[in-house]
Design a protein around this motif. Structure first.
Motif, short mmCIF file in Angstrom:
data_model
loop_
_atom_site.label_atom_id
_atom_site.label_comp_id
_atom_site.label_asym_id
_atom_site.label_seq_id
_atom_site.Cartn_x
_atom_site.Cartn_y
_atom_site.Cartn_z
N GLY A 222 0.78 -1.23 0.00
CA GLY A 222 0.00 0.00 0.00
C GLY A 222 0.81 1.27 0.00
O GLY A 222 0.25 2.35 0.19
N THR A 223 2.14 1.18 -0.22
CA THR A 223 2.98 2.37 -0.15
C THR A 223 3.70 2.63 -1.47
O THR A 223 3.79 1.77 -2.34
N VAL A 224 4.24 3.85 -1.57
CA VAL A 224 5.04 4.28 -2.71
C VAL A 224 6.43 4.63 -2.18
O VAL A 224 6.57 5.44 -1.26
N LEU A 225 7.46 4.03 -2.77
CA LEU A 225 8.83 4.23 -2.33
C LEU A 225 9.63 4.80 -3.51
O LEU A 225 9.52 4.31 -4.64
N VAL A 226 10.43 5.84 -3.25
CA VAL A 226 11.22 6.47 -4.32
C VAL A 226 12.67 6.57 -3.87
O VAL A 226 12.98 6.53 -2.67
N THR A 227 13.55 6.74 -4.85
CA THR A 227 14.97 6.92 -4.55
C THR A 227 15.27 8.39 -4.24
O THR A 227 14.44 9.27 -4.46
N ALA A 228 16.51 8.63 -3.82
CA ALA A 228 16.93 10.00 -3.55
C ALA A 228 16.91 10.85 -4.81
O ALA A 228 16.64 12.06 -4.76
N SER A 229 17.16 10.23 -5.96
CA SER A 229 17.14 10.98 -7.22
C SER A 229 15.75 11.55 -7.49
O SER A 229 15.60 12.70 -7.90
N VAL A 230 14.73 10.73 -7.25
CA VAL A 230 13.36 11.19 -7.45
C VAL A 230 13.00 12.23 -6.39
O VAL A 230 12.36 13.25 -6.69
N GLY A 244 15.94 5.75 5.09
CA GLY A 244 17.35 5.40 5.22
C GLY A 244 17.92 4.73 3.97
O GLY A 244 17.24 4.59 2.95
N ALA A 245 19.19 4.34 4.08
CA ALA A 245 19.88 3.70 2.96
C ALA A 245 19.64 2.19 2.99
O ALA A 245 19.61 1.57 4.06
N HIS A 246 19.45 1.63 1.81
CA HIS A 246 19.18 0.19 1.68
C HIS A 246 20.15 -0.43 0.68
O HIS A 246 20.50 0.18 -0.33
N ASP A 247 20.56 -1.65 0.98
CA ASP A 247 21.35 -2.43 0.03
C ASP A 247 20.38 -3.13 -0.92
O ASP A 247 19.56 -3.95 -0.49
N LEU A 248 20.47 -2.81 -2.20
CA LEU A 248 19.61 -3.41 -3.21
C LEU A 248 20.41 -4.41 -4.03
O LEU A 248 21.54 -4.11 -4.44
N LYS A 249 19.83 -5.54 -4.29
CA LYS A 249 20.51 -6.59 -5.03
C LYS A 249 20.94 -6.09 -6.40
O LYS A 249 20.15 -5.52 -7.14
N GLY A 250 22.22 -6.28 -6.71
CA GLY A 250 22.74 -5.87 -8.01
C GLY A 250 23.17 -4.42 -8.09
O GLY A 250 23.69 -3.99 -9.12
N VAL A 251 22.95 -3.66 -7.02
CA VAL A 251 23.33 -2.24 -6.99
C VAL A 251 24.56 -2.11 -6.10
O VAL A 251 24.53 -2.50 -4.93
N PRO A 252 25.66 -1.55 -6.62
CA PRO A 252 26.93 -1.58 -5.87
C PRO A 252 26.94 -0.79 -4.57
O PRO A 252 27.62 -1.17 -3.62
#
Length: 263
Positions: A222-230, A244-252
């Motif tokens: 039920g939520t909308v999540l955006v990156t810092a760029s957005v 906060g900061a999250h480790d995303l799979k495949g993102v260095p």
């Protein structure tokens, strides 16, 4: 006749990929009825415009908006077949239902198809209503682009507003379905923006789609999540919660994420 050029002539170039996906070419176009367009996810207003344009085409006339399009400034339309790939900034949205496997197992297949179809219709209408382009429908989810085929300065803002509109539409749909005892649906949405390459077939290559998909997976139901760029491009337009900061799979590197609370 080139269907992609015809769609751009009537200011509906965002449906070029959809028509190509369903193999709607110049031979099929005259046989289309409004029910066909509704089935593939075209919203009501655009269905009416398409049917008028098809009628004019069958009668040998000039499609609506064609004269305007030839005299206006060139639009940012999808590259023609055989054209070189184009690099451009876009905003990518991924929207997906939560717990769909369990819900599908509880319902008759036809009931489940109707439920998902109604949700996808509402989501697609929210995207196109804010100038976005539904690139793909992925089972019970969709991938949408803002900034392609036509770019605007506020692509990120329109993407976030469309995401909020999807969540509102889904709440309304759940309220209507509650009378029939249908289960509630919940969607999670992730948004990222960045530079990508769009090829002649409309396929998108770059980091932004991958990040948007990973962000969507991190969102709560039920939520909308955006990156810092957005968030940087929409600062001051929405109330947000810093997740906060999250480790995303495949993102260095860790990615800062923000939950959109409201406009």
């Amino acid at each position: 006749m080139n269907v992609a050029q015809w769609l751009n002539a009537i200011d509906l170039g965002q449906y070029e990929a959809l028509f190509r996906e369903h193999e709607i070419d110049a031979n099929v176009l005259p046989d289309l009825v409004e029910a066909d367009l509704e089935k593939i996810g075209v919203p009501l207003g655009h269905r009416k415009r398409l049917m008028r344009a098809i009628a004019a085409l069958s009668a040998g006339g000039t499609p609506p908006s064609a004269a305007k399009s030839t005299s206006a400034q060139p639009s940012r339309s999808p590259p023609a077949s055989g054209a070189e790939a184009e690099r451009r900034p876009i905003t990518v949205m991924f929207c997906d239902l939560v717990g769909s496997t369990g819900l599908a197992a509880r319902l008759d297949a036809e009931d489940w198809r109707n439920l998902v179809g109604a949700y996808l219709d509402e989501a697609s209408a929210a995207v196109t209503g804010l100038g976005g382009h539904v690139l793909k429908k992925l089972g019970d989810g969709l991938m949408a682009l803002f900034g392609y085929p036509q770019a605007q300065e506020n692509d990120a803002e329109r993407a976030v507003r469309a995401a909020l509109a999807i969540q509102r539409a889904l709440a309304d749909l759940n309220a209507r379905n509650a009378r029939s005892g249908a289960p509630e649906l919940a969607a999670r949405i992730g948004i990222e923006c960045g530079s990508v390459v769009v090829d002649a077939a409309g396929e998108v290559f770059g980091e932004a789609p991958n990040v948007a998909a990973r962000v969507q997976a991190q969102a709560e139901p039920g939520t909308v999540l955006v990156t810092a760029s957005v968030q940087r491009q929409t600062a001051g337009l929405f109330v947000v919660e810093d997740k906060g900061a999250h480790d995303l799979k495949g993102v260095p590197a860790p990615v800062a994420l923000y939950r959109i609370v409201r406009a």
